[in-house]
Design an enzyme around this catalytic site. Structure first.
Site, PDB file in Angstrom:
ATOM      1  N   LYS A  56       0.774  -1.045  -0.014  1.00 47.86           N
ATOM      2  CA  LYS A  56      -0.020   0.010   0.027  1.00 47.86           C
ATOM      3  C   LYS A  56       0.926   1.411   0.111  1.00 47.86           C
ATOM      4  O   LYS A  56       0.383   2.277   0.391  1.00 47.86           O
ATOM      5  CB  LYS A  56      -0.980   0.119   1.155  1.00 47.86           C
ATOM      6  CG  LYS A  56      -1.909  -1.303   1.377  1.00 47.86           C
ATOM      7  CD  LYS A  56      -2.338  -1.707   0.266  1.00 47.86           C
ATOM      8  CE  LYS A  56      -3.540  -1.007  -0.569  1.00 47.86           C
ATOM      9  NZ  LYS A  56      -3.729  -1.779  -1.877  1.00 47.86           N
ATOM     10  N   THR A  59       2.980   0.783  -5.049  1.00 47.15           N
ATOM     11  CA  THR A  59       3.308  -0.028  -5.921  1.00 47.15           C
ATOM     12  C   THR A  59       2.891  -0.006  -7.214  1.00 47.15           C
ATOM     13  O   THR A  59       3.356   0.075  -8.311  1.00 47.15           O
ATOM     14  CB  THR A  59       3.164  -1.574  -5.510  1.00 47.15           C
ATOM     15  OG1 THR A  59       2.923  -1.582  -4.162  1.00 47.15           O
ATOM     16  CG2 THR A  59       4.051  -2.510  -5.861  1.00 47.15           C
ATOM     17  N   THR A  60       1.503  -0.192  -7.343  1.00 46.23           N
ATOM     18  CA  THR A  60       0.658  -0.183  -8.551  1.00 46.23           C
ATOM     19  C   THR A  60       1.070   1.349  -9.419  1.00 46.23           C
ATOM     20  O   THR A  60       1.175   1.100 -10.645  1.00 46.23           O
ATOM     21  CB  THR A  60      -0.697  -0.363  -8.266  1.00 46.23           C
ATOM     22  OG1 THR A  60      -1.129  -1.105  -7.291  1.00 46.23           O
ATOM     23  CG2 THR A  60      -1.535  -0.766  -9.330  1.00 46.23           C
ATOM     24  N   HIS A 109       6.821  -7.529  -2.625  1.00 44.40           N
ATOM     25  CA  HIS A 109       6.556  -6.558  -1.349  1.00 44.40           C
ATOM     26  C   HIS A 109       7.721  -7.315  -0.334  1.00 44.40           C
ATOM     27  O   HIS A 109       7.362  -7.150   0.880  1.00 44.40           O
ATOM     28  CB  HIS A 109       5.246  -6.944  -0.775  1.00 44.40           C
ATOM     29  CG  HIS A 109       4.180  -6.106  -1.592  1.00 44.40           C
ATOM     30  ND1 HIS A 109       4.324  -4.674  -1.801  1.00 44.40           N
ATOM     31  CD2 HIS A 109       2.849  -6.579  -1.800  1.00 44.40           C
ATOM     32  CE1 HIS A 109       3.079  -4.241  -2.390  1.00 44.40           C
ATOM     33  NE2 HIS A 109       2.212  -5.318  -2.354  1.00 44.40           N
ATOM     34  N   SER A 136      -4.461   3.107   4.226  1.00 46.48           N
ATOM     35  CA  SER A 136      -4.756   2.186   3.173  1.00 46.48           C
ATOM     36  C   SER A 136      -4.875   0.464   2.938  1.00 46.48           C
ATOM     37  O   SER A 136      -5.704   0.166   2.515  1.00 46.48           O
ATOM     38  CB  SER A 136      -3.580   2.608   1.902  1.00 46.48           C
ATOM     39  OG  SER A 136      -3.906   2.077   0.681  1.00 46.48           O
ATOM     40  N   TYR A 192       6.152   8.161  -1.940  1.00 46.50           N
ATOM     41  CA  TYR A 192       5.017   8.210  -2.537  1.00 46.50           C
ATOM     42  C   TYR A 192       4.776   9.828  -2.385  1.00 46.50           C
ATOM     43  O   TYR A 192       4.299  10.300  -3.415  1.00 46.50           O
ATOM     44  CB  TYR A 192       4.057   7.729  -1.568  1.00 46.50           C
ATOM     45  CG  TYR A 192       2.590   7.597  -1.965  1.00 46.50           C
ATOM     46  CD1 TYR A 192       1.885   6.873  -3.030  1.00 46.50           C
ATOM     47  CD2 TYR A 192       1.816   8.941  -1.579  1.00 46.50           C
ATOM     48  CE1 TYR A 192       0.282   6.854  -3.401  1.00 46.50           C
ATOM     49  CE2 TYR A 192       0.514   8.847  -2.059  1.00 46.50           C
ATOM     50  CZ  TYR A 192      -0.295   8.024  -2.769  1.00 46.50           C
ATOM     51  OH  TYR A 192      -1.317   7.943  -3.137  1.00 46.50           O
ATOM     52  N   SER A 233      -2.245   9.108 -13.747  1.00 46.32           N
ATOM     53  CA  SER A 233      -2.726  10.003 -12.908  1.00 46.32           C
ATOM     54  C   SER A 233      -3.809   9.004 -12.066  1.00 46.32           C
ATOM     55  O   SER A 233      -4.279   8.128 -12.448  1.00 46.32           O
ATOM     56  CB  SER A 233      -3.599  11.260 -13.422  1.00 46.32           C
ATOM     57  OG  SER A 233      -4.716  10.658 -14.208  1.00 46.32           O
ATOM     58  N   LYS A 286      -8.158   6.788  -2.649  1.00 43.54           N
ATOM     59  CA  LYS A 286      -8.230   8.306  -2.814  1.00 43.54           C
ATOM     60  C   LYS A 286      -6.931   8.737  -3.517  1.00 43.54           C
ATOM     61  O   LYS A 286      -6.853   9.731  -4.342  1.00 43.54           O
ATOM     62  CB  LYS A 286      -8.261   8.743  -1.219  1.00 43.54           C
ATOM     63  CG  LYS A 286      -9.500   8.614  -0.594  1.00 43.54           C
ATOM     64  CD  LYS A 286      -9.594   9.319   0.635  1.00 43.54           C
ATOM     65  CE  LYS A 286     -10.830   9.416   1.343  1.00 43.54           C
ATOM     66  NZ  LYS A 286     -10.898  10.101   2.370  1.00 43.54           N
ATOM     67  N   GLY A 287      -5.857   8.128  -3.267  1.00 43.44           N
ATOM     68  CA  GLY A 287      -4.419   8.437  -3.874  1.00 43.44           C
ATOM     69  C   GLY A 287      -4.126   9.943  -3.327  1.00 43.44           C
ATOM     70  O   GLY A 287      -3.801  10.601  -4.223  1.00 43.44           O
TER      71      GLY A 287
HETATM   72  S1  PPS Z   1      -0.599  -2.798  -3.138  1.00 40.68           S
HETATM   73  O1  PPS Z   1      -1.792  -3.609  -2.988  1.00 40.68           O
HETATM   74  O2  PPS Z   1       0.174  -3.056  -2.100  1.00 40.68           O
HETATM   75  O3  PPS Z   1       0.052  -3.329  -4.451  1.00 40.68           O
HETATM   76  O4  PPS Z   1      -1.083  -1.385  -3.180  1.00 40.68           O
HETATM   77  P1  PPS Z   1      -0.049  -0.105  -3.794  1.00 40.68           P
HETATM   78  O5  PPS Z   1      -0.370   0.035  -5.055  1.00 40.68           O
HETATM   79  O6  PPS Z   1       1.159  -0.293  -3.121  1.00 40.68           O
HETATM   80  O7  PPS Z   1      -0.906   1.140  -2.772  1.00 40.68           O
HETATM   81  C1  PPS Z   1      -2.162   1.543  -3.224  1.00 40.68           C
HETATM   82  C2  PPS Z   1      -2.470   2.924  -2.827  1.00 40.68           C
HETATM   83  O8  PPS Z   1      -1.778   3.884  -3.989  1.00 40.68           O
HETATM   84  C3  PPS Z   1      -2.897   4.550  -4.457  1.00 40.68           C
HETATM   85  N1  PPS Z   1      -2.436   4.872  -5.876  1.00 40.68           N
HETATM   86  C4  PPS Z   1      -2.403   5.964  -6.330  1.00 40.68           C
HETATM   87  N2  PPS Z   1      -2.030   7.223  -5.845  1.00 40.68           N
HETATM   88  C5  PPS Z   1      -1.949   8.098  -6.548  1.00 40.68           C
HETATM   89  N3  PPS Z   1      -1.885   8.035  -7.971  1.00 40.68           N
HETATM   90  C6  PPS Z   1      -1.927   7.199  -8.519  1.00 40.68           C
HETATM   91  N4  PPS Z   1      -1.964   7.091  -9.987  1.00 40.68           N
HETATM   92  C7  PPS Z   1      -2.227   5.884  -7.755  1.00 40.68           C
HETATM   93  N5  PPS Z   1      -2.499   4.596  -8.050  1.00 40.68           N
HETATM   94  C8  PPS Z   1      -2.522   3.964  -6.882  1.00 40.68           C
HETATM   95  C9  PPS Z   1      -4.098   3.773  -4.216  1.00 40.68           C
HETATM   96  O9  PPS Z   1      -5.267   4.790  -4.085  1.00 40.68           O
HETATM   97  C10 PPS Z   1      -3.556   3.289  -2.547  1.00 40.68           C
HETATM   98  O10 PPS Z   1      -3.831   4.636  -1.643  1.00 40.68           O
HETATM   99  P2  PPS Z   1      -5.105   4.751  -0.847  1.00 40.68           P
HETATM  100  O11 PPS Z   1      -4.581   5.750   0.146  1.00 40.68           O
HETATM  101  O12 PPS Z   1      -5.606   3.599  -0.506  1.00 40.68           O
HETATM  102  O13 PPS Z   1      -5.957   5.778  -2.107  1.00 40.68           O
END
Ligand code: PPS
Length: 331
Positions: A56, A59-60, A109, A136, A192, A233, A286-287
């Protein structure tokens, strides 16, 4: 839930998500232990690129940025395409990394000592402040049914997180294990929060780490840079990736039959336990930075600050998030 102690006081019995233990770490209970072991034993190729994070922490997002740079702005076509081109190795198994079209980035991870390592491979490590990570992770754990935590509260999850009992173990141990390597030539350590503050600069940093030609291309092609910014984005990913995940998990052919070993295992686990993936995926949620303010109590902030202080003593980790403990009245 609460029980009455002999003193007559009510003691809280906290709900805990379900995990399994592998290599001394709590792990997602629906993952194949063979795939996790195979990941740890995987011998990286010289051209391997890893995106590594504590869960969280971004990564993605980082995987999408890397893919967009490598593919010169071609987004993933589907969730299947995403998994094939940027496999989550502990979940899907090491064969998916061997079969991955290259250049591509493998997601893990794992803490440094368990992650497949070669001095020639490249590692992008994304760190995120522990408070937003915890929030998250709470939503993630509530959403995926294998944790059996759909009715868990944030207070329940906070206890799990502060005790390092969540999957992939203690947040701080993980962070410390990679922080030590932040100056290694084959490690790019980013946060992040830095990605949120200046995404363009971080995209260029990642491109430069992947190879000078990628950076040169982005610097000379403003349209490509804008396209990548748009396609990575949070708004774009919230719509497209969440939808792609919903399509994937609601399609019995993709998710149930024609899948890598690790996914078959997850699928079997779901079938045996009669679990269903949620219809609505809120994977990209939410991001934002600072959502923790909507969840943390003053006493939880204080507890985390104490753990933060103790675990990161003798390091500069606190300087990564200078305001983390200043904007809540803990007393
Ligand atoms: S995982 O399951 O561990 O692979 O999750 P991970 O991708 O590491 O983290 C998920 C959080 O990243 C946010 N996210 C983003 N934030 C900003 N911009 C973009 N493009 C984006 N894509 C994913 C996602 O919303 C999760 O954070 P939270 O705080 O829950 O919104």
């Amino acid at each position: 839930m609460s029980t009455r102690k002999k003193t007559g006081k009510m003691a809280q019995v906290r709900k805990k998500p379900m995990y399994q233990q592998i290599f001394g770490l709590p792990m997602n209970i629906s993952f194949s232990p063979e795939c996790v072991r195979g990941t740890v034993q995987y011998k990286p190729r010289d051209d391997d690129i890893f995106v590594v994070t504590f869960p969280k922490c971004g990564t993605t997002w980082a995987q999408h940025i890397v893919h967009n740079i490598l593919s010169k702005g071609k987004p993933f076509e589907s969730f299947e395409d995403f998994q094939r081109r940027s496999p989550f190795m502990e979940m899907l198994g090491p064969k998916t990394a061997e079969d991955m079209p290259r250049p591509g980035a493998i997601k893990t991870h794992l803490p440094f000592h368990l992650n497949p390592y070669s001095p020639k491979a490249k590692y992008i490590y994304v760190a995120r402040n522990p408070k937003d990570c915890c929030v998250s992770f709470y939503h993630h754990t509530k959403m995926f049914p294998e944790y059996q935590f759909t009715d868990g509260t944030f207070d329940d999850f906070f206890e799990v997180f502060i005790n390092g009992e969540n999957d992939w173990g203690d947040y701080f141990d993980h962070l410390l294990s990679w922080y030590e390597h932040r100056h290694d030539l084959n490690v790019l350590f980013i946060t992040y929060e830095e990605m949120k503050a200046d995404t363009r600069a971080v995209i260029l940093k990642i491109a430069s780490f992947l190879g000078q030609t990628y950076k040169d291309l982005l610097e000379s092609d403003e349209k490509l840079m804008d396209k990548i910014l748009y396609q990575t984005s949070s708004g774009y990913m919230r719509k497209h990736l969440n939808e792609q995940m919903e399509n994937f998990y609601s399609n019995p052919v993709l998710w149930r039959n024609d899948s890598p070993e690790g996914l078959k295992y997850v699928n079997e686990y779901f079938k045996n336990k009669k679990l269903e993936m949620p219809k609505e995926m809120k994977f990209v949620r939410k991001g934002v930075v600072g959502d923790w303010k909507n969840y943390f109590s003053a006493s939880q902030s204080k507890l985390l600050r104490e753990k933060f202080k103790e675990k990161t003593k003798g390091t500069n980790i606190a300087s990564l998030w200078p305001d983390l403990f200043t904007d809540i009245n803990e007393n």
